[in-house]
Design an enzyme around this catalytic site. Structure first.
Site, PDB file in Angstrom:
ATOM      1  N   ARG A 322       0.816  -1.223   0.000  1.00  0.00           N
ATOM      2  CA  ARG A 322       0.000   0.000   0.000  1.00  0.00           C
ATOM      3  C   ARG A 322       0.847   1.270   0.000  1.00  0.00           C
ATOM      4  NH1 ARG A 322      -4.639  -1.269   4.446  1.00  0.00           N
ATOM      5  NH2 ARG A 322      -5.214  -3.247   3.507  1.00  0.00           N
ATOM      6  N   LYS A 337      11.435   0.040   5.761  1.00  0.00           N
ATOM      7  CA  LYS A 337      11.823  -0.661   6.997  1.00  0.00           C
ATOM      8  C   LYS A 337      10.634  -1.486   7.468  1.00  0.00           C
ATOM      9  CE  LYS A 337      11.343  -0.378  11.217  1.00  0.00           C
ATOM     10  NZ  LYS A 337      11.333  -1.822  11.571  1.00  0.00           N
ATOM     11  N   PRO A 338      10.670  -2.792   7.218  1.00  0.00           N
ATOM     12  CA  PRO A 338       9.576  -3.632   7.697  1.00  0.00           C
ATOM     13  C   PRO A 338       9.731  -3.901   9.186  1.00  0.00           C
ATOM     14  CG  PRO A 338      11.244  -4.989   6.648  1.00  0.00           C
ATOM     15  CD  PRO A 338      11.725  -3.565   6.545  1.00  0.00           C
ATOM     16  N   GLU A 340      10.600  -5.674  12.488  1.00  0.00           N
ATOM     17  CA  GLU A 340      11.670  -6.643  12.748  1.00  0.00           C
ATOM     18  C   GLU A 340      11.105  -8.011  13.102  1.00  0.00           C
ATOM     19  OE1 GLU A 340      10.880  -3.860  14.167  1.00  0.00           O
ATOM     20  OE2 GLU A 340      11.651  -3.620  16.198  1.00  0.00           O
ATOM     21  N   GLY A 390       1.338   1.588  12.109  1.00  0.00           N
ATOM     22  CA  GLY A 390       1.751   0.968  13.367  1.00  0.00           C
ATOM     23  C   GLY A 390       0.992   1.587  14.516  1.00  0.00           C
ATOM     24  N   ALA A 393       1.352   5.358  19.454  1.00  0.00           N
ATOM     25  CA  ALA A 393       2.471   5.922  20.228  1.00  0.00           C
ATOM     26  C   ALA A 393       3.670   6.198  19.316  1.00  0.00           C
ATOM     27  CB  ALA A 393       2.858   4.949  21.339  1.00  0.00           C
ATOM     28  N   VAL A 394       4.048   5.219  18.500  1.00  0.00           N
ATOM     29  CA  VAL A 394       5.204   5.424  17.609  1.00  0.00           C
ATOM     30  C   VAL A 394       4.837   6.444  16.527  1.00  0.00           C
ATOM     31  CG1 VAL A 394       6.753   4.320  15.950  1.00  0.00           C
ATOM     32  CG2 VAL A 394       6.198   3.159  18.078  1.00  0.00           C
ATOM     33  N   GLY A 395       3.617   6.377  16.035  1.00  0.00           N
ATOM     34  CA  GLY A 395       3.183   7.325  15.002  1.00  0.00           C
ATOM     35  C   GLY A 395       3.283   8.765  15.475  1.00  0.00           C
ATOM     36  N   GLU A 412      -1.092   5.508   9.501  1.00  0.00           N
ATOM     37  CA  GLU A 412      -2.191   4.545   9.679  1.00  0.00           C
ATOM     38  C   GLU A 412      -1.964   3.920  11.040  1.00  0.00           C
ATOM     39  OE1 GLU A 412      -4.658   4.158   7.650  1.00  0.00           O
ATOM     40  OE2 GLU A 412      -3.920   5.162   5.857  1.00  0.00           O
ATOM     41  N   ARG A 440     -10.171 -12.016  13.078  1.00  0.00           N
ATOM     42  CA  ARG A 440      -9.264 -12.029  11.926  1.00  0.00           C
ATOM     43  C   ARG A 440      -7.838 -11.810  12.427  1.00  0.00           C
ATOM     44  NH1 ARG A 440      -9.215  -7.222   7.662  1.00  0.00           N
ATOM     45  NH2 ARG A 440      -7.711  -8.035   6.158  1.00  0.00           N
ATOM     46  N   CYS A 446      -5.935  -3.903  12.637  1.00  0.00           N
ATOM     47  CA  CYS A 446      -6.256  -2.547  13.098  1.00  0.00           C
ATOM     48  C   CYS A 446      -7.743  -2.244  12.995  1.00  0.00           C
ATOM     49  CB  CYS A 446      -5.451  -1.535  12.297  1.00  0.00           C
ATOM     50  SG  CYS A 446      -5.736  -1.679  10.525  1.00  0.00           S
ATOM     51  N   GLU A 553      -7.343  -0.608  22.564  1.00  0.00           N
ATOM     52  CA  GLU A 553      -7.334  -1.600  21.485  1.00  0.00           C
ATOM     53  C   GLU A 553      -6.780  -2.899  22.091  1.00  0.00           C
ATOM     54  OE1 GLU A 553      -4.217  -0.835  18.624  1.00  0.00           O
ATOM     55  OE2 GLU A 553      -5.499  -1.436  16.959  1.00  0.00           O
TER      56      GLU A 553
HETATM   57  N1  LIG Z   1      -4.363   1.976  10.627  1.00  0.00           N
HETATM   58  C1  LIG Z   1      -3.835   0.977   9.960  1.00  0.00           C
HETATM   59  O1  LIG Z   1      -3.937   0.874   8.758  1.00  0.00           O
HETATM   60  C2  LIG Z   1      -3.068  -0.080  10.702  1.00  0.00           C
HETATM   61  C3  LIG Z   1      -2.707  -1.248  10.033  1.00  0.00           C
HETATM   62  C4  LIG Z   1      -1.993  -2.227  10.726  1.00  0.00           C
HETATM   63  C5  LIG Z   1      -1.631  -2.015  12.049  1.00  0.00           C
HETATM   64  N2  LIG Z   1      -2.005  -0.871  12.664  1.00  0.00           N
HETATM   65  C6  LIG Z   1      -1.677  -0.652  14.052  1.00  0.00           C
HETATM   66  O2  LIG Z   1      -0.345  -1.070  14.319  1.00  0.00           O
HETATM   67  C7  LIG Z   1      -0.235  -1.519  15.650  1.00  0.00           C
HETATM   68  C8  LIG Z   1       0.431  -2.862  15.679  1.00  0.00           C
HETATM   69  O3  LIG Z   1       1.615  -2.810  14.973  1.00  0.00           O
HETATM   70  P1  LIG Z   1       3.034  -2.804  15.692  1.00  0.00           P
HETATM   71  O4  LIG Z   1       2.936  -3.403  17.040  1.00  0.00           O
HETATM   72  O5  LIG Z   1       4.004  -3.367  14.727  1.00  0.00           O
HETATM   73  O6  LIG Z   1       3.270  -1.253  15.877  1.00  0.00           O
HETATM   74  P2  LIG Z   1       4.632  -0.533  16.231  1.00  0.00           P
HETATM   75  O7  LIG Z   1       4.312   0.914  16.231  1.00  0.00           O
HETATM   76  O8  LIG Z   1       5.293  -1.112  17.402  1.00  0.00           O
HETATM   77  O9  LIG Z   1       5.577  -0.893  14.991  1.00  0.00           O
HETATM   78  C9  LIG Z   1       5.267  -0.493  13.686  1.00  0.00           C
HETATM   79  C10 LIG Z   1       6.568  -0.242  12.947  1.00  0.00           C
HETATM   80  O10 LIG Z   1       7.233   0.828  13.569  1.00  0.00           O
HETATM   81  C11 LIG Z   1       8.548   0.422  13.895  1.00  0.00           C
HETATM   82  N3  LIG Z   1       9.001   1.152  15.068  1.00  0.00           N
HETATM   83  C12 LIG Z   1       8.894   0.813  16.366  1.00  0.00           C
HETATM   84  N4  LIG Z   1       9.488   1.750  17.120  1.00  0.00           N
HETATM   85  C13 LIG Z   1       9.963   2.694  16.284  1.00  0.00           C
HETATM   86  C14 LIG Z   1      10.671   3.916  16.451  1.00  0.00           C
HETATM   87  N5  LIG Z   1      11.021   4.345  17.652  1.00  0.00           N
HETATM   88  N6  LIG Z   1      10.986   4.631  15.354  1.00  0.00           N
HETATM   89  C15 LIG Z   1      10.635   4.192  14.131  1.00  0.00           C
HETATM   90  N7  LIG Z   1       9.985   3.054  13.899  1.00  0.00           N
HETATM   91  C16 LIG Z   1       9.643   2.321  14.967  1.00  0.00           C
HETATM   92  C17 LIG Z   1       8.454  -1.073  14.097  1.00  0.00           C
HETATM   93  O11 LIG Z   1       9.715  -1.663  13.964  1.00  0.00           O
HETATM   94  C18 LIG Z   1       7.521  -1.431  12.975  1.00  0.00           C
HETATM   95  O12 LIG Z   1       8.226  -1.490  11.756  1.00  0.00           O
HETATM   96  C19 LIG Z   1      -1.646  -1.588  16.188  1.00  0.00           C
HETATM   97  O13 LIG Z   1      -1.906  -0.473  16.983  1.00  0.00           O
HETATM   98  C20 LIG Z   1      -2.496  -1.537  14.926  1.00  0.00           C
HETATM   99  O14 LIG Z   1      -3.783  -1.029  15.113  1.00  0.00           O
HETATM  100  C21 LIG Z   1      -2.698   0.103  12.020  1.00  0.00           C
HETATM  101  O1  LIG Z   2      -4.434  -4.067  10.198  1.00  0.00           O
HETATM  102  C1  LIG Z   2      -4.728  -3.369   9.260  1.00  0.00           C
HETATM  103  C2  LIG Z   2      -5.027  -3.786   7.848  1.00  0.00           C
HETATM  104  C3  LIG Z   2      -6.352  -4.432   7.744  1.00  0.00           C
HETATM  105  C4  LIG Z   2      -6.832  -4.607   6.347  1.00  0.00           C
HETATM  106  O2  LIG Z   2      -6.087  -4.412   5.384  1.00  0.00           O
HETATM  107  O3  LIG Z   2      -8.001  -4.973   6.188  1.00  0.00           O
END
Ligand SMILES: NC(=O)c1ccc[n+]([C@@H]2O[C@H](COP(=O)([O-])OP(=O)(O)OC[C@H]3O[C@@H](n4cnc5c(N)ncnc54)[C@H](O)[C@@H]3O)[C@@H](O)[C@H]2O)c1
Ligand SMILES: O=CCCC(=O)O
Length: 665
Positions: A322, A337-338, A340, A390, A393-395, A412, A440, A446, A553
């Site tokens: 996406r 950066k996917p 880890e 993600g 908090a990180v966002g 997102e 799911r 999310c 969540e």
């Molecule tokens: N809105 C959406 O489209 C959507 C889709 C999927 C997941 N999510 C959300 O993501 C969360 C779950 O994912 P997660 O646990 O991987 O989230 P996360 O924020 O921990 O990690 C997401 C990404 O950020 C990176 N990251 C972590 N710390 C970082 C930092 N300090 N600086 C830069 N990058 C950093 C991680 O390595 C990973 O690649 C849930 O809250 C979920 O709702 C949202």
């Molecule tokens: O977690 C978020 C993605 C969900 C989806 O693509 O339907």
């Protein structure tokens, strides 16, 4: 109690004022729902419970495109120019990898096998690259005593094309197996607890090199005709589908989701790539009607430049496609950066992009230290846009950094999706939708249903239907046939769900199904799953708004059922969250459908439907669920700058015959 809430609502009460009144909903004397849904012949997938595949992504067919080797690059002119500038192949190698020597690869008797051959090894028929050589990895490992990148024999046995299972990042077209400080990190199968791969843990050095690589080839890639960019994307799409079984195996091994869900994600992710290949050729500016005769006005759409993409573990492919597909379609170059926790799917995608003919440096892959890589991406002046999915908090942290550099960012983030079941709803449809959405990816989505609000008149019947469906689900290793619910990603995730369930029960919630870790004997996958992070799909009745599962969540397989007494109360409860990603509701009343859809403060609404995700529709949230949109025609706009050009025509002409304008206009 909820009637009191209703009365308060009518007199203008706020959600926080409602809190004490909704915490002790009475039992209901409603008749049970008319029997559970018909049992499928075998264990249904969670999505099948909802009568859908969990995504509305357009079905795509495997094309005849060959997976048997590297397809010719997009633009010969680009490659010629790039070669002349020394850009193609290895401009940005890291020092260790650049000195790689090809060594014979002895057969390994250990459980771990070196996965990647030397960079750019010739592809074999069937897409497999020669495995007979490797880099100076062993020497480096021996010299330092550090563990070396590797993949488990079990993981390799799951794929047909071992060339997809590299143990390296990709920087400027060079597969880089050794981090600058030689450190590594492990990838763990959450269904078993086994380490399935060990990869280079990259940090700031590698990120800077990747940004430089992406920047170097930006002029050529953005000048590549859109049709050629689209052609590369289509080949990538075709190769993804041709290798979907292998990608699904990697995805299930690293993130735990059942194979059927992995395949659905791959279909959706490939559909995004195809969609943005189509969007590439439709990028168009505007010609404006000028307010005076002596000027002309046009609007250009141009790629923003180098993009940093940071993605989560729960959708290891589709969160990448996406971002990367619209960025490439727009003419941007990317540093990805996917997560880890799930880098293997990303590596396979990068390998396939390379085979599709994406020129070196256009897509770079940096694995490892999230904070260090994220810091470089956000604070680099070269990176002009961050695409992040993600946690909130990180966002927020990334948004603050991007804001300081006035860098574009799309986010997102988390969700806390409500489902509203009104008294006129099709209850069987609603129950199926709730179970499919809430469970799911074991509840780690999310847009998962997180809070279910049910009109008190139909509460008991709906609860019974939901519990009936949940009890049929099979939990276990997602790679096992017939599994509907896989493991949670980590022990911390398991702890969070356990905390939410215990909290709900302590506050008066009724445990209607599940409630803890399933018996090992009940898990599909046998003894191997002893180290897995499994939690039984759980239904809590009489949930109340003082519970953690109302406010947070859960990100796990928990379905809390709350009561409501009126439409206004339902909408108020649903909107009482800082999140605003997705919301769902069930009704047959057209007037209510419009009113409720308009009043819900969420970016995506499912009316009598939970499978709302599609490449054709904008995906994104309101409030603290994010900024910007992915997918659809809105998705590519996030990667384009708008430039306005005003042309004055009142310049003096060198000769009357060549005068283009002037007073004659
Ligand atoms: N809105 C959406 O489209 C959507 C889709 C999927 C997941 N999510 C959300 O993501 C969360 C779950 O994912 P997660 O646990 O991987 O989230 P996360 O924020 O921990 O990690 C997401 C990404 O950020 C990176 N990251 C972590 N710390 C970082 C930092 N300090 N600086 C830069 N990058 C950093 C991680 O390595 C990973 O690649 C849930 O809250 C979920 O709702 C949202
Ligand atoms: O977690 C978020 C993605 C969900 C989806 O693509 O339907």
């Amino acid at each position: 109690a909820c009637c009191q809430a209703h009365a308060m609502l009518a007199s203008g009460a706020s959600a926080s004022q409602l809190m004490p009144y909704c915490s002790a909903a009475p039992g209901s004397s409603e008749q049970p729902f008319g029997g559970p849904a018909p049992a499928p012949a075998t264990h249904p997938t969670v999505a099948e419970c909802a009568g859908s595949a969990g995504t509305t992504a357009t079905a795509t067919t495997t094309s005849a495109a060959s997976s048997s080797g590297r397809v010719a690059p997009a633009s010969p002119a680009f490659l010629a120019a790039a070669a002349a500038r020394g850009l193609v192949r290895a401009t940005h190698h890291l020092s260790l990898a650049a000195t790689s020597a090809a060594l014979p690869c002895p057969a390994s008797a250990s459980a771990f096998t070196p996965a990647s051959a030397s960079s750019r090894a010739a592809p074999l028929p069937g897409g497999v690259r020669h495995k007979g050589t490797r880099t100076n990895l062993d020497e480096a490992a021996q010299a330092t005593g550090l563990s070396k990148p590797a993949v488990s024999a079990d993981l390799l046995a799951r794929v047909k094309d071992a060339g997809l299972v590299r143990t390296a990042g990709l920087i400027g077209g060079k597969w880089t197996e050794v981090a600058s400080d030689k450190s590594t990190f492990d990838v763990v199968n959450p269904a078993t607890g086994a380490v399935i791969a060990t990869l280079p843990r990259m940090r700031a050095d590698e990120t800077r090199a990747a940004i430089a690589a992406a920047h170097s080839v930006l002029p050529q890639w953005r000048a590549t005709p859109a049709r050629e960019r689209a052609a590369v994307l289509r080949r990538w799409h075709d190769l993804i589908l041709a290798h979907k079984a292998d990608i699904a195996a990697l995805m299930t091994a690293e993130c735990g989701k059942p194979t059927a869900e992995a395949l659905a994600e791959i279909a959706g992710g490939a559909a995004s790539v195809d969609w943005f290949a189509g969007e590439a050729v439709r990028i168009a500016g505007d010609v404006l009607e000028p307010p005076s005769r002596d000027r002309r006005m046009v609007v250009l759409k141009q790629p923003v430049g180098v993009v940093g993409a940071i993605t989560p573990w729960n959708f290891p492919m589709s969160m990448i496609t996406r971002k990367v597909a619209p960025a490439l379609a727009a003419g941007c170059t990317v540093v990805l950066k996917p997560a880890e926790l799930t880098p293997l799917t990303a590596i396979a995608l990068a390998e396939l992009a390379e085979r599709a003919g994406l020129p070196d440096g256009v897509l770079n892959l940096v694995l490892g230290d999230a904070a260090a890589i994220g810091h470089e991406l956000v604070h680099s002046d070269t990176v002009r846009k961050i695409g992040f999915t993600g946690s909130t908090a990180v966002g927020k942290m990334l948004a603050a950094g991007a804001g300081a550099g006035v860098k574009r960012i799309s986010l997102e983030l988390g969700g806390n999706a409500p489902v509203l079941v009104f008294e006129d709803a099709d209850l069987e449809l609603a129950a199926r939708g709730i179970v499919a959405s809430a469970l799911r990816n074991a509840g780690q989505t999310c847009i998962c249903a997180n809070r279910v609000f049910v009109h008190t008149a139909v509460y008991d019947r709906l609860a019974e239907a939901v519990v009936g469906l949940v009890r049929k689900l099979k939990v276990g290793d997602g790679a096992e046939a017939g599994v509907n619910v896989g493991p949670l990603i980590t022990a911390a995730a398991l702890e969070k769900v356990t905390g939410h369930v215990n909290d709900a029960v302590a506050k008066g919630g009724k445990l209607l199904a599940g409630g803890g870790r399933p018996e090992a004997a009940a898990l599909a996958g046998g003894a191997a799953t002893a180290g897995g992070h499994f939690f039984a799909p759980t239904v809590i009745g009489e949930a109340t708004i003082d519970m953690r599962c109302f406010k947070e969540e859960t990100f796990g397989p928990l379905i809390p059922l709350f009561r409501f007494g009126s439409d206004g109360e339902a909408v108020l409860l649903a909107n009482t969250t800082e999140y605003g990603l997705a919301a769902y509701f069930y009704t047959r009343d057209l007037g209510r459908a419009w009113r409720v859809a308009e009043e819900l403060e969420f970016g995506m609404i499912g009316l009598n439907e939970v499978a709302i995700t599609s490449e054709v529709a904008p995906f994104g949230g309101l409030k603290q669920s994010g900024l910007g949109r992915e997918q659809s025609k809105y998705g590519i706009a996030e990667f384009m700058d708008v430039k306005y050009v005003c042309m004055g025509l009142n310049y003096s002409s060198p000769s009357p015959s060549s005068s283009p304008s002037g007073s004659g206009l």
